[in-house]
Scaffold this motif. Structure first.
Motif, PDB file in Angstrom:
ATOM      1  N   GLN A 350       0.868  -1.169   0.000  1.00 22.98           N
ATOM      2  CA  GLN A 350       0.000   0.000   0.000  1.00 22.98           C
ATOM      3  C   GLN A 350       0.913   1.230   0.000  1.00 22.98           C
ATOM      4  N   LEU A 351       0.896   1.960  -1.108  1.00 21.98           N
ATOM      5  CA  LEU A 351       1.792   3.112  -1.285  1.00 21.98           C
ATOM      6  C   LEU A 351       0.956   4.392  -1.282  1.00 21.98           C
ATOM      7  N   PHE A 352       1.275   5.310  -0.353  1.00 27.02           N
ATOM      8  CA  PHE A 352       0.629   6.612  -0.265  1.00 27.02           C
ATOM      9  C   PHE A 352       1.661   7.687  -0.591  1.00 27.02           C
ATOM     10  N   TRP A 353       1.190   8.798  -1.164  1.00 27.12           N
ATOM     11  CA  TRP A 353       2.116   9.884  -1.458  1.00 27.12           C
ATOM     12  C   TRP A 353       1.382  11.223  -1.362  1.00 27.12           C
ATOM     13  N   LYS A 374      13.311   2.287 -13.392  1.00 26.85           N
ATOM     14  CA  LYS A 374      13.615   3.708 -13.319  1.00 26.85           C
ATOM     15  C   LYS A 374      13.274   4.417 -14.611  1.00 26.85           C
ATOM     16  N   LEU A 375      13.545   3.787 -15.750  1.00 25.86           N
ATOM     17  CA  LEU A 375      13.220   4.390 -17.038  1.00 25.86           C
ATOM     18  C   LEU A 375      11.734   4.221 -17.313  1.00 25.86           C
ATOM     19  N   PRO A 376      11.071   5.257 -17.840  1.00 27.74           N
ATOM     20  CA  PRO A 376       9.631   5.135 -18.100  1.00 27.74           C
ATOM     21  C   PRO A 376       9.342   4.095 -19.162  1.00 27.74           C
ATOM     22  N   GLY A 377       8.266   3.375 -18.967  1.00 25.21           N
ATOM     23  CA  GLY A 377       7.870   2.347 -19.918  1.00 25.21           C
ATOM     24  C   GLY A 377       6.696   1.567 -19.376  1.00 25.21           C
ATOM     25  N   ALA A 398      11.871  -7.838  -4.048  1.00 27.74           N
ATOM     26  CA  ALA A 398      11.850  -6.471  -4.560  1.00 27.74           C
ATOM     27  C   ALA A 398      12.408  -5.513  -3.513  1.00 27.74           C
ATOM     28  N   LYS A 399      13.185  -4.553  -3.971  1.00 25.90           N
ATOM     29  CA  LYS A 399      13.834  -3.592  -3.081  1.00 25.90           C
ATOM     30  C   LYS A 399      13.244  -2.198  -3.177  1.00 25.90           C
ATOM     31  N   LYS A 400      12.782  -1.788  -4.355  1.00 25.79           N
ATOM     32  CA  LYS A 400      12.297  -0.431  -4.531  1.00 25.79           C
ATOM     33  C   LYS A 400      11.424  -0.345  -5.774  1.00 25.79           C
ATOM     34  N   VAL A 401      10.620   0.738  -5.818  1.00 25.32           N
ATOM     35  CA  VAL A 401       9.815   1.084  -6.980  1.00 25.32           C
ATOM     36  C   VAL A 401      10.017   2.567  -7.253  1.00 25.32           C
ATOM     37  N   TYR A 402       9.431   3.055  -8.364  1.00 23.68           N
ATOM     38  CA  TYR A 402       9.631   4.436  -8.776  1.00 23.68           C
ATOM     39  C   TYR A 402       8.269   5.088  -9.002  1.00 23.68           C
ATOM     40  N   LEU A 403       8.148   6.315  -8.491  1.00 24.86           N
ATOM     41  CA  LEU A 403       6.894   7.064  -8.541  1.00 24.86           C
ATOM     42  C   LEU A 403       7.100   8.318  -9.387  1.00 24.86           C
ATOM     43  N   ARG A 404       6.173   8.538 -10.344  1.00 24.29           N
ATOM     44  CA  ARG A 404       6.261   9.696 -11.222  1.00 24.29           C
ATOM     45  C   ARG A 404       4.917  10.416 -11.266  1.00 24.29           C
ATOM     46  N   ALA A 405       4.981  11.757 -11.447  1.00 26.32           N
ATOM     47  CA  ALA A 405       3.801  12.570 -11.713  1.00 26.32           C
ATOM     48  C   ALA A 405       3.758  12.897 -13.192  1.00 26.32           C
ATOM     49  N   VAL A 406       2.561  12.831 -13.778  1.00 30.59           N
ATOM     50  CA  VAL A 406       2.409  13.000 -15.220  1.00 30.59           C
ATOM     51  C   VAL A 406       1.279  13.994 -15.477  1.00 30.59           C
ATOM     52  N   SER A 412       7.430  13.915 -14.498  1.00 33.99           N
ATOM     53  CA  SER A 412       8.443  14.392 -13.560  1.00 33.99           C
ATOM     54  C   SER A 412       9.579  13.384 -13.476  1.00 33.99           C
ATOM     55  N   ARG A 413      10.660  13.803 -12.855  1.00 34.17           N
ATOM     56  CA  ARG A 413      11.740  12.868 -12.577  1.00 34.17           C
ATOM     57  C   ARG A 413      11.235  11.834 -11.570  1.00 34.17           C
ATOM     58  N   PRO A 414      11.689  10.583 -11.655  1.00 33.36           N
ATOM     59  CA  PRO A 414      11.156   9.536 -10.757  1.00 33.36           C
ATOM     60  C   PRO A 414      11.586   9.763  -9.312  1.00 33.36           C
ATOM     61  N   THR A 415      10.663   9.506  -8.428  1.00 35.25           N
ATOM     62  CA  THR A 415      10.937   9.500  -6.990  1.00 35.25           C
ATOM     63  C   THR A 415      11.159   8.056  -6.557  1.00 35.25           C
ATOM     64  N   GLU A 416      12.307   7.752  -6.038  1.00 36.95           N
ATOM     65  CA  GLU A 416      12.630   6.388  -5.624  1.00 36.95           C
ATOM     66  C   GLU A 416      11.962   6.079  -4.292  1.00 36.95           C
TER      67      GLU A 416
END
Length: 831
Positions: A350-353, A374-377, A398-406, A412-416
């Motif tokens: 559950q990811l909140f931002w 990290k790269l958009p796709g 899994a260690k991490k995911v990437y969050l972007r605003a569009v 935007s640049r990805p938020t790790e």
């Protein structure tokens, strides 16, 4: 005041009556003073002149006194040839209006003269003259002023004076008393001509004039709220274009330069900009650009106008506009809650931002993408949403995911976002929440010292709503133990507030409390129920109050109960419990009880119930029934055990031992079983199971009479058949139970059953056949047998029906039932 004027009237009447001579032409006395209007608090002198011919003083002893209201003042007395003169001096006249009377005291007191004196202050100079021009039809100039702070207590009149310099015209406008505002008509001024304006104030103590002002009427005009339009400036990011105009009645001033003020705010903000933006000397035909705004942001704007130093117009109606969009910038603050799905080796996320202080959406329709790369796709996309949260699954490694605003302009640049596993560590305790104001709460907690602790996450959400988008959070560092949270908190609604510890390698166990912005008494009180009663005790229970009816944190439950004497007792229960036990109750009293539920905001009382303790209550009934049941169970067990211990007797009593020739062995038949069988004389049918005696002997062909007697004399012998056959000493080489053959005896008759009794004894032959009983090879079956010397019995009918076939040997009839040939009938047992 009324009583004072009544006394004055009385004195005046007395004065008139007593101050007239016989000719009724000349008064007895006259009162003179320097002024009937004096400054308040100033000294006053008065003189009373009384004629000597006045009837009140002729031939009488008298003296003169002065009265001011209820106060007496002595006067100086002097006389001349024609009159008597008395003077009075009042050092301070402190009445705004009063009657000073001259009195003659003889046998009675008579007022012979008087004067009314009024006191006050001279007017102050009018101040703060202001004029405002109305440019709508009809054009007017309205001026007002401040008469001063001090009350004059005297009638003061004001007049407004104007002098137009271009035409040398002077105008005076007189105002009614107490009015400090005047509207000058259009004929009394020119819009673009300077004019001198001042105000004069006059009363009985003097007059004064205000300081004049020089005014151009158009500069005193207050314009109507202007009309505003907003649009984005083409090819200019962060700029809005404001086009404005005056109202239709004031549109003729389009060629004049006016001053303009602009105020802005974003659509989601509650407050306008602190300092409005000033634009000097601009024409309404020319638009105004406002830049340095956030790209892709909706703004609300208002403007107001004035001419030179004239009053500002009212703010225009607010209008909205959106600046041109650019790609989002800045990072997002995130909060991740992880739980394991071990059977499938997956992590539930559950990811909140929320936007950080540096984040700029730079657009209206902003969405968010969570991906594993990290790269958009599209390959690594976990979810895409316009909300502020997302749920998905990840592999356990899994260690991490990437969050972007569009938005429409880009990404935007990805938020790790690192995936921290939950840890079984509890370092947070003592969480408490204190309301601060109508929009904020103060969360406080305690924490243990830990070298791996990096900070805390404070999470809150409304408990009556399940929408995860309402979840909010705030991240703090490790040194903080309190945090003020602000939001749209509703009073009397519960909020779940959790404090999570953050470690270098995971998220620890939280502590959660329910909090309220404001509390009040519960909306409902549960109904008391009697769960059970015993002896002098009663246990009362109740249901839990629904969360939306509590209106606060339940602090206590209290049950009040009283007997018929009115003695009130109180029993309390903790918030987590929903039961109380009332002890020491009287079985003969009827009790009343009700419950009170309390929060920090108030208490509510429930409905009253009545109950009585019965002398033999339900618990006693249950106890008695239990004891009785246990006793009956024990008795039944004893009976069953006794029955099993005498199994053979009972079985023979209720279930007679009927031999089955096809499935039984002769070994199972004993002499005891034969002795236990008796003939039922009440039954017409003979008992085919009756056996007088059964034994097995080995005779080569025929028994002698002595041996037969010996057999009959031993009729009471009850040795086992198996022992008689398999283990008989008369059978050499027979080993008892391990016999291969099934031995049985054969009864031999010497003649048919209807022939005379033979003197020769019957012969008994033993057989050791391996075939089942009734499966013999003998070819004849006996029809009957002789039970007694005088009576013949048959197996299935009277003996006379058993007639042997002609030429048939009776012995051959018994060979069909080889087992019956082992039966020995004893006539003595039947007798």
């Amino acid at each position: 005041m009324i009583s004072m004027w009544l006394s004055v009237i009385v004195m005046l009447v007395a004065f008139v009556n007593g101050a007239r001579n016989e000719d009724d032409v000349e008064p007895c006395a006259k009162v003179q003073t320097d002024s009937s209007v004096v400054p308040l608090g100033s000294p006053v002198r008065a003189t009373c002149v009384i004629r000597k011919t006045c009837p009140l003083v002729v031939g009488q002893a008298f003296h003169i006194e002065w009265r001011l209201g209820e106060h007496l003042f002595p006067g100086n007395l002097s006389a001349n040839e024609s009159s008597i003169v008395s003077e009075v001096f009042i050092p301070s006249f402190n009445h705004t209006r009063s009657f000073l009377a001259c009195c003659v005291r003889a046998s009675t007191v008579q007022v012979v003269g008087g004067v009314e004196i009024r006191a006050g202050y001279p007017p102050e100079a009018p101040q703060n003259i202001s004029c405002q021009t109305n440019l709508t039809t009809p054009n007017t100039l309205t001026c007002s002023w401040d008469p001063g702070q001090q009350e004059t207590h005297l009638l003061t009149k004001y007049s407004l004076h104007t002098e137009i310099w271009d035409t040398n015209e002077n105008f005076t406008y007189k105002l009614p008393a107490g009015v400090h505002r005047y509207i000058i008509p259009r004929t009394g001024f020119g819009l673009f001509s300077d004019m001198k304006i001042y105000v004069k104030a006059v009363n009985e103590l003097g007059e004064t004039t205000s300081e004049p002002i020089i005014l151009e009427p158009v500069s005193a005009a207050k314009f109507d709220p202007p009309i505003l339009k907003i649009q984005a400036v083409p090819r200019r990011y962060g700029c809005l274009q404001l086009s404005w105009s005056l109202s239709q009645q004031q549109a003729w001033m389009r060629d004049f330069r006016l001053n303009l003020e602009v105020r802005l705010k974003t659509a989601d903000s509650r407050y306008w900009s602190e300092q409005p933006i000033l634009v000097n000397r601009v024409k309404q035909a020319k638009s105004v650009d406002q830049c340095r705004l956030r790209p892709g942001t909706q703004y609300l704007a208002q403007i107001r106008v004035r001419y030179q130093q004239s009053p500002w117009s009212e703010w225009s109606r607010r209008q909205s506009g959106v600046t041109l969009e650019t790609a989002p910038t800045g990072r997002l603050d995130s909060w991740t809650k992880v739980s394991g799905d071990h059977p499938h080796k997956q992590l539930n996320i559950q990811l909140f931002w929320k936007p950080s202080k540096q984040f700029r959406a730079n657009g209206q329709n902003v969405s968010y993408i969570v991906s594993g790369k990290k790269l958009p796709g599209a390959n690594g996309k976990m979810c895409s949403t316009k909300g502020n949260y997302c749920t998905f699954q990840l592999p356990e490694k899994a260690k991490k995911v990437y969050l972007r605003a569009v938005n429409a302009a880009g990404k935007s640049r990805p938020t790790e976002v690192r995936i921290y596993r939950p840890k079984d560590r509890a370092v947070v305790s003592g969480v408490s929440v204190i309301p601060q104001d109508d929009r904020s709460l103060l969360v406080q907690w305690k924490s243990l010292v830990s070298s791996t602790l990096t900070g805390f996450v404070v999470e809150w959400r409304p408990l009556l709503k399940t929408d995860l988008s309402l979840t909010q959070f705030e991240i703090t560092d490790r040194n903080k133990t309190s945090l003020g949270i602000t939001g749209s908190f509703e009073p009397y609604k519960p909020y779940g507030i959790s404090v999570y510890p953050r470690f270098k390698d995971g998220i620890g166990l939280p502590q959660t409390v329910n909090a309220y912005l404001r509390q009040k008494a519960p909306s409902m009180v549960p109904k008391i129920q009697i769960k059970k009663s015993w002896q002098s005790h009663v246990e009362l229970t109740w249901d839990e109050i629904p969360l939306d009816q509590r209106n606060g944190n339940i602090q206590s439950y209290k049950v009040f109960y009283c007997d018929k004497q009115g003695t009130i007792n109180v029993v309390g229960a903790e918030p987590g419990e929903r039961r109380v036990v009332l002890k020491g109750l009287d079985t003969e009293s009827v009790y009343e009880a009700f419950m009170m539920v309390s929060t920090s905001g108030g208490s509510s009382n429930g409905s009253t119930i009545h109950f009585k303790i019965e002398p033999f209550d339900a618990v006693a009934v249950v106890t008695f029934s239990t004891v009785s049941g246990v006793g009956m169970s024990l008795l039944l067990i004893i009976v069953v055990m006794t029955c099993f211990s005498n199994q053979k007797r009972l079985k023979q009593r209720f279930w007679p031992a009927v031999p089955d020739p096809a499935n039984s062995s002769i070994k199972r038949w004993t002499s005891e079983s034969t002795q236990d069988s008796h003939l039922d004389w009440d039954n017409e049918e003979p008992n085919p199971m009756y056996l007088s005696h059964l034994s097995f002997l080995e005779f080569p062909v025929k028994l002698s009479k002595e041996d037969d007697d010996a057999w009959l004399s031993n009729a009471e012998d009850t040795s086992d058949l198996g022992e008689s056959i398999c283990g008989s000493p008369f059978l050499p080489g027979y080993t008892g139970s391990n016999c291969d053959s099934v031995p049985y005896a054969t009864v031999i008759f010497s003649g048919p059953c209807d022939s005379p009794t033979s003197k020769d004894p019957h012969a008994y032959l033993r057989s050791e056949s391996t075939q089942p009983l009734l499966e013999t090879e003998e070819s004849f079956t006996p029809k009957c047998y002789q039970n007694m010397a005088t009576d013949e019995q048959c197996f299935f009918g009277p003996c006379h029906d058993c007639v042997p076939e002609k030429g048939t040997d009776p012995r051959i009839l018994w060979d069909d039932f080889p087992f019956l040939r082992a039966l020995a009938l004893n006539d003595s047992q039947i007798d």
